[in-house]
Every structure is written in C-alpha cells, then in structure tokens.
Design an enzyme around this catalytic site. Structure first.
Site, mmCIF file in Angstrom:
data_model
loop_
_atom_site.group_PDB
_atom_site.id
_atom_site.type_symbol
_atom_site.label_atom_id
_atom_site.label_comp_id
_atom_site.label_asym_id
_atom_site.label_seq_id
_atom_site.Cartn_x
_atom_site.Cartn_y
_atom_site.Cartn_z
ATOM 1 N N ARG A 111 0.863 -1.185 0.000
ATOM 2 C CA ARG A 111 0.000 0.000 0.000
ATOM 3 C C ARG A 111 0.894 1.227 0.000
ATOM 4 N NH1 ARG A 111 -5.234 1.926 3.288
ATOM 5 N NH2 ARG A 111 -6.062 0.432 1.808
ATOM 6 N N HIS A 138 -7.240 0.768 -6.491
ATOM 7 C CA HIS A 138 -7.471 0.028 -5.235
ATOM 8 C C HIS A 138 -8.195 -1.288 -5.596
ATOM 9 C CE1 HIS A 138 -7.799 -0.903 -1.149
ATOM 10 N NE2 HIS A 138 -8.697 -0.053 -0.731
ATOM 11 N N GLN A 141 -10.141 -3.855 -3.094
ATOM 12 C CA GLN A 141 -11.408 -3.342 -2.548
ATOM 13 C C GLN A 141 -12.608 -3.825 -3.360
ATOM 14 O OE1 GLN A 141 -12.069 -1.182 0.183
ATOM 15 N NE2 GLN A 141 -14.183 -1.653 -0.333
ATOM 16 N N ASP A 234 -16.858 7.490 -1.618
ATOM 17 C CA ASP A 234 -15.550 7.370 -0.961
ATOM 18 C C ASP A 234 -15.242 8.753 -0.385
ATOM 19 O OD1 ASP A 234 -12.964 6.663 -0.218
ATOM 20 O OD2 ASP A 234 -12.155 6.633 -2.260
ATOM 21 N N CYS A 277 -16.222 2.300 0.728
ATOM 22 C CA CYS A 277 -15.050 1.469 1.027
ATOM 23 C C CYS A 277 -14.579 1.654 2.463
ATOM 24 C CB CYS A 277 -13.931 1.770 0.042
ATOM 25 S SG CYS A 277 -13.466 3.512 0.014
ATOM 26 N N ARG A 316 -13.653 -7.710 2.813
ATOM 27 C CA ARG A 316 -12.247 -7.460 2.449
ATOM 28 C C ARG A 316 -11.381 -8.660 2.839
ATOM 29 N NH1 ARG A 316 -10.046 -2.681 1.855
ATOM 30 N NH2 ARG A 316 -8.579 -3.957 0.717
HETATM 31 N N1 NVA Z 1 -9.589 7.020 -1.901
HETATM 32 C C1 NVA Z 1 -9.238 6.699 -0.536
HETATM 33 C C2 NVA Z 1 -9.496 5.258 -0.276
HETATM 34 C C3 NVA Z 1 -9.262 4.821 1.149
HETATM 35 C C4 NVA Z 1 -9.520 3.343 1.340
HETATM 36 C C5 NVA Z 1 -7.792 7.054 -0.281
HETATM 37 O O1 NVA Z 1 -6.957 6.791 -1.140
HETATM 38 O O2 NVA Z 1 -7.504 7.614 0.779
HETATM 39 N N1 CP Z 2 -11.139 0.438 2.425
HETATM 40 C C1 CP Z 2 -9.874 0.397 2.846
HETATM 41 O O1 CP Z 2 -8.940 0.140 2.104
HETATM 42 O O2 CP Z 2 -9.709 0.677 4.165
HETATM 43 P P1 CP Z 2 -8.336 0.888 4.921
HETATM 44 O O3 CP Z 2 -7.763 2.191 4.431
HETATM 45 O O4 CP Z 2 -8.702 0.939 6.370
HETATM 46 O O5 CP Z 2 -7.428 -0.268 4.592
#
Ligand code: NVA
Ligand code: CP
Length: 334
Positions: A111, A138, A141, A234, A277, A316
């Site tokens: 990540r 992502h 997800q 989101d 998400c 998830r």
């Molecule tokens: N679009 C958000 C998703 C978090 C799971 C981010 O990148 O922060």
């Molecule tokens: N939806 C998701 O990826 O959550 P986190 O940022 O908590 O991993």
C-alpha cells in the site's frame, strides 16, 4: 470443494485490467466459499508456512487487518512493515528492497503512493505482489464490493452501481473496471474537474461494451443516480491529497449521499443499497468532521437499512484470502 483457476497461481495483481473477467468472477466465488468455510469454524492450512510482507506507506485499518488475519487463518505468517521500519525508497531503492524481500517472503502486499513502485516490487521481487492501494488504483477493494452486492441482491445481473464523488480517485478507477468486467452497469456522478481520466475511462468502456453493459458520466448527481441500485461513495480527499481539503469540500458538497439522493434513484422501495469502502466521514465524531459535519454521506444513510458497509468491510478479508490462496496455495483444490 474449493476450486481456484490454474491461471491465478503465482500471479501478482497490480490492477483489475490484468485479470480476465472469468478470473475476477472466480475470485469472488472462491471468497464466498472461504467465507462459508470460516463461518463453519474451519481454520485451514491453505497458506501453511507462507510468509507475506505487508509494506504500508499509508494508513490502513481494513486492508492491513484483513490481510494479516486471512494469512493467519490459513496457517501462514504476515509481517507488517511501515515506511519508517524499512529502507524502502530512502536508503535503498525500491528495486533493491524488492530483490531482498523476494528472497525471504512468498508474497508482498503493498500500500503506497506510486503505482510504479508497486510495479517495480512485482518486477524485481520474483514473488506475487498485490496492490493494496496506490494513488491510482485500489483493486482488492472491488472484490469485496462486488461480493457484497451479490450477497445482498443474489446476483450481479442487471445491477447499476452509481459512484458519487471524486470520480478519478483510486477506488473509482478500480470500481469502474471491476463493474465492466463483472457485467455491472456503472455511472460516475462527479464535478467536471473530477471526471475519470480519459484513458482509464476508455479502457473500462471497451470492456463494458464487450460485456453488454454501460459506463456513463454525469455532472448532475440527481440525474445520474436515476435507476441505480447501489449508491457508492468514498472520501472526498484521498490520502496524500490533504492540502486540497477545503477546495474539495466546497466542490463536492452537492455530491453528498443523503436520503434525497437515495430517493432520486427511484428505487427507495425496491432494490437499493449504500456502499462505501470506508473510512467514512458520516458524523461529527472525527477530527476532520467536528467543525463541518458529515461530508460524503449523512449519518441517516450510513446507519440506514440500505447500508451494507460493514458486510463490505468484512468481505475485504474473505476476498483478500481468495486472492492469496489462488496465487500461493500449492494444492489445486480441496
Ligand atoms: N480514496 C481513498 C481510499 C481509502 C480506502 C484514499 O486513497 O484515501
Ligand atoms: N477500504 C480500505 O482500504 O480501508 P483501509 O484504508 O482501512 O485499509
């Protein structure tokens, strides 16, 4: 009997486009089977002695814990490595870190910020690498999202997902492709400034056309959600974009999912659900929302009978487990 496709063995997942439609649907099926198996009390050994590195440059509640527990459930071991823990990209190039970790671990879940770093890890580590979120995509997800839709409605056939908010972020990019591959209609409701990147939109549209479903973009949210079965949103400001907070709140206020927008689907008494998400700014409890109230979704919707967000977040774990088992399990089926 659990079954996974031979073609998934040893495979990385950078983005959904690199999986066939059949592989995506197979992973969703497998996740449903693994979920039932866990509910029946089975803690198996499908990942026996497999060691997985979790390299996280950004925060995570769901992805981190889902992966660690999915691995542990099946007899493997996960190590959580944050940026300050390792030399990744600072004292050591991503390429060197990949070559080091690839000799120690059986797989890496990443990540971070750059999609190119995720791709470099896959290229140089020699082990499967899974994208657990980058600035651009992502993918893990979306398996959870589509499994949740399938569980709630019984099938994905004829479903329309309307994503409302930042139409060009990582979740939106992957959701658009996931819907196209799984034969779900996709509508993006967003301001002109946040429309999907033309290349990402074109790639998903080609898949959607082949599969007989549609992808549409609307700037008017009430117009866009008409006929939708799933309203999905989101955060308005993704990790790494914090400097844009004030501008985004102003721009995206008209795109908040509230009961009015739920009603605008025309499906309030029929087939309708809300997904996010997570994490979500739906109330006044967080540091970010204490001065401005709910952002992308109201508490009324978030806590309503339409909201399946905690099923989605549980999924998830089952879907990540399916991905790891498909790539790493030495047996063909059990
Ligand atoms: N679009 C958000 C998703 C978090 C799971 C981010 O990148 O922060
Ligand atoms: N939806 C998701 O990826 O959550 P986190 O940022 O908590 O991993």
């Amino acid at each position: 009997m659990l079954n996974w496709m031979d073609s998934l063995k040893g495979r990385s997942m950078m983005r959904l486009a690199s999986f066939t439609d059949e592989e995506m649907l197979n992973l969703i099926d497998l996740a449903a089977q693994l979920k039932a198996r866990r509910a029946a009390g089975v803690r198996g050994d499908l990942l026996h002695r497999k060691n997985i590195a979790l390299i996280f440059e950004k925060s995570s509640t769901r992805t981190r814990n889902s992966t660690l527990i999915a691995v542990r459930d099946e007899g493997g071991n996960g190590e959580y490595l944050t940026r300050p823990d390792i030399h990744f990209g600072k004292k050591e190039s991503v390429k060197d870190t990949a070559r080091v970790l690839g000799r120690i671990y059986d797989g890496i879940l990443f990540r971070g910020f750059k999609q190119s770093d995720c791709e470099a890890l896959a290229k140089y580590s020699g082990v499967p690498v899974w994208n657990g979120l980058t600035d651009d995509y992502h993918p893990t997800q979306i398996f959870a999202d589509l499994l949740t839709v399938r569980e709630t409605f019984g099938s994905l056939d004829g479903v329309t997902v309307a994503y409302v908010g930042d139409g060009r972020n990582n979740v939106a990019n992957s959701l658009m492709m996931g819907c196209a591959k799984c034969r779900v209609n996709y509508v993006c409701c967003c301001p002109k400034e946040l429309e999907p990147d033309p290349a990402v939109l074109a790639e998903a549209t080609e898949v959607a056309k082949r599969n007989g479903v549609t992808i549409k973009v609307f700037n008017d949210p009430k117009e866009g959600v008409k006929g939708a079965n799933v309203l999905y949103t989101d955060v308005w400001v993704s990790m790494g974009e914090e400097a844009k907070t004030a501008e985004r709140i102003k721009m995206l206020r008209p795109y908040q999912i509230n009961m009015d927008l739920m009603r605008a689907t025309g499906n309030i008494d029929g087939k309708l659900m809300f997904l996010h998400c997570l994490p979500a700014f739906h109330d006044f409890e967080t540091e970010v929302t204490k001065d401005c109230g709910a952002l992308e979704v109201t508490d009324e919707v978030f806590e309503s009978k339409y909201s399946k967000v905690f099923d989605e977040s549980e999924n998830r774990m089952h879907t990540i487990k399916a991905l790891l088992v498909s790539a790493l399990c030495d047996r063909k089926s059990i």
